[in-house]
Motif scaffolding. Sequence first.
Motif, short mmCIF file in Angstrom:
data_model
loop_
_atom_site.label_atom_id
_atom_site.label_comp_id
_atom_site.label_asym_id
_atom_site.label_seq_id
_atom_site.Cartn_x
_atom_site.Cartn_y
_atom_site.Cartn_z
N GLU A 153 43.77 46.13 34.93
CA GLU A 153 45.11 45.57 34.69
C GLU A 153 45.37 44.38 35.63
OE1 GLU A 153 48.00 48.61 35.23
OE2 GLU A 153 47.24 49.86 33.59
N ALA A 154 44.81 44.46 36.84
CA ALA A 154 45.09 43.44 37.86
C ALA A 154 44.13 42.26 37.82
CB ALA A 154 45.06 44.08 39.25
N ILE A 155 42.87 42.50 37.43
CA ILE A 155 41.86 41.45 37.42
C ILE A 155 41.25 41.35 36.03
CG2 ILE A 155 39.72 40.59 38.46
CD1 ILE A 155 40.32 42.33 40.90
N ASP A 156 41.33 40.16 35.42
CA ASP A 156 40.80 40.04 34.06
C ASP A 156 39.29 39.76 34.07
OD1 ASP A 156 40.37 37.30 34.44
OD2 ASP A 156 42.19 36.70 33.40
N SER A 157 38.71 39.64 32.91
CA SER A 157 37.26 39.48 32.78
C SER A 157 36.74 38.17 33.37
CB SER A 157 36.86 39.58 31.31
OG SER A 157 37.54 38.59 30.54
N THR A 215 47.42 41.92 50.21
CA THR A 215 46.27 42.75 50.57
C THR A 215 45.13 42.49 49.59
OG1 THR A 215 47.83 44.44 51.34
CG2 THR A 215 45.54 45.11 51.05
N GLU A 216 45.47 42.34 48.32
CA GLU A 216 44.44 42.15 47.28
C GLU A 216 43.71 40.81 47.38
OE1 GLU A 216 47.46 45.00 45.35
OE2 GLU A 216 47.49 43.34 46.78
N THR A 217 44.27 39.85 48.12
CA THR A 217 43.58 38.56 48.30
C THR A 217 43.03 38.41 49.71
OG1 THR A 217 45.60 37.36 48.95
CG2 THR A 217 45.10 37.47 46.59
N SER A 218 42.95 39.51 50.45
CA SER A 218 42.48 39.50 51.84
C SER A 218 43.36 38.60 52.71
CB SER A 218 41.02 39.03 51.94
OG SER A 218 40.19 39.79 51.11
N SER A 219 44.63 38.59 52.42
CA SER A 219 45.63 37.80 53.13
C SER A 219 45.65 36.36 52.62
CB SER A 219 45.40 37.85 54.65
OG SER A 219 46.51 37.31 55.34
N THR A 220 45.33 35.38 53.44
CA THR A 220 45.61 33.97 53.17
C THR A 220 45.00 33.45 51.87
OG1 THR A 220 45.50 33.71 55.57
CG2 THR A 220 45.69 31.70 54.25
N LEU A 221 45.88 33.10 50.94
CA LEU A 221 45.48 32.49 49.66
C LEU A 221 45.89 31.03 49.62
CD1 LEU A 221 44.46 32.66 46.68
CD2 LEU A 221 46.79 33.35 46.07
#
Length: 521
Positions: free
Chosen positions: A384-388, A315-321
């Motif tokens: 926590e999930a996405i760094d700088s 979900t966090e990558t809008s599906s297809t990565l």
Amino acid sequence: MKDIQTILENAYKAEPDKEAIFDGYRRITYRELYSDVENLSSALAHLNITKGDRVMVCLPNWHEFVTITFSLAKIGAIIVPCNTRYKADELSYILENSRSKAVFLIDNNDHIEIFKNKVNNTIESNGLEQIFTVRCKSEGYRSLEELIELGREKSTPKIRIDSREDIFSILYTSGTTGNPKGVMLTHYNVLKTAQLTNVALESSKEDVFLIPVPVFHIFGMAASIVPAVEAGAKMVLLEEYKALKALRLVEQEKITVHQGVPTMFILELNHPEFADMDLSSLRTGIIAAAPCPEEIVKKIRIEMGCNIVVAYGSTETSSTLTVTSLEDDDIIRSQTVGKPTSGSEVKIIDANRKEMPTGEIGEIICRSPGVMKGYFEMPEKTSEAIDSDGWFYTGDLGTIDNQGNLRIVGRKKELIIRGGYNIYPREVEELLYQHHSVLEVAIIGLPDTVMGEVACAAIKLKPGKEETEESIREFIEDRIANYKVPDRFIFLDELPMTPSGKIKKLALQEELRAKLHSTLR
């Protein structure tokens, strides 16, 4: 970058009388879909649903879901899709967390009563002001049909959408590890990922998409509905998945793109009427959400005539990565999830966030056009999930081979440490999926006072098949190191599943702990 609504407008202008949707209830052309979207968006704006407002939508795979989705996108409101099977606590949590201003509901007395009580109780409403019904009437509340009629008399406001900044949807994660988090996806996130999905599938306006996965899930929305509209193709929505129904729809509607999770394809291949079906229209499709054995990939390609691709995302990558290609062999499709889509980067890191060498197991992190804006009103969880530097930490474990293909090993939180040795559940599951009797399997860690943890294989067999612990153990013990062979094998009629077809391992672990409590050390 155009926004979500623009792709519908483009499809309508290109071929207005082309059939856009069939859901078993109604056939709709792009002209009718566009008209309904225009009228509904006008009505919602008139009723004070404005840019940035959240609107919960608890609908199954109906054509109305598509209409509502594009109508909200047009006025800059944010769709909050909900599982139609959610109970009071789950719905209340999402309402409270999202502070949705309105909700669309089907004929479900429990759901309608829950939200009626919220609207009528100012303290508990959390901002909920309006209830709209779909395919049903409820006294005192407008139906979707009434909204569309109201919209015919109103003008649609011109709303400027910043595709990279403005939120298109907030989808709540399945909550397998605690309370669900609201994943904020922008118009750009979803549209760019849909375009990349179409590149992988070589989609065109001639395609007919079968969408049996839930539309309130990222697979159904971002990897199915939006790509289909972006391509100007037709969508066939399947409200409740049944293998025979899916096969009949492939034959009847001349499906070319079949989306689904591995279990769906396995059930279709094993259906008694499979051989009698004309599936010659099938061209390709995405299989995702769980590992797919090589033999199944091969059967889908040869027996179904469907040149399936395997994809990975969240979900966090809008599906297809990542996705395999139409030219990859069956081994690559079954053992990997392909290469990153264009513009995406994937790395494997260790516990110190240092990049790992090729072939080494570590956490999968990524940067891609589809990576979410963040978790709704959870800045700490987001950081926590996405760094700088924009890297998203997936929590999945994997490796990258010499060709750049990603292989999924499992979840960090699912890692089983047995007597100091690491067991990656996915590795064992993939082997067990090769057994001719196994339909679904999950490897779960259970507490053990001697080894720390032991592995348990929870197995659902194919219809009509019979196996014993001894027969399954014999099948696997010569294929992997002895410490990876599950200590226990248990056969279940059903495994708890998420709407996207993933096994709910936390729920399964709790169930097995209770079931095997008296025999655990």
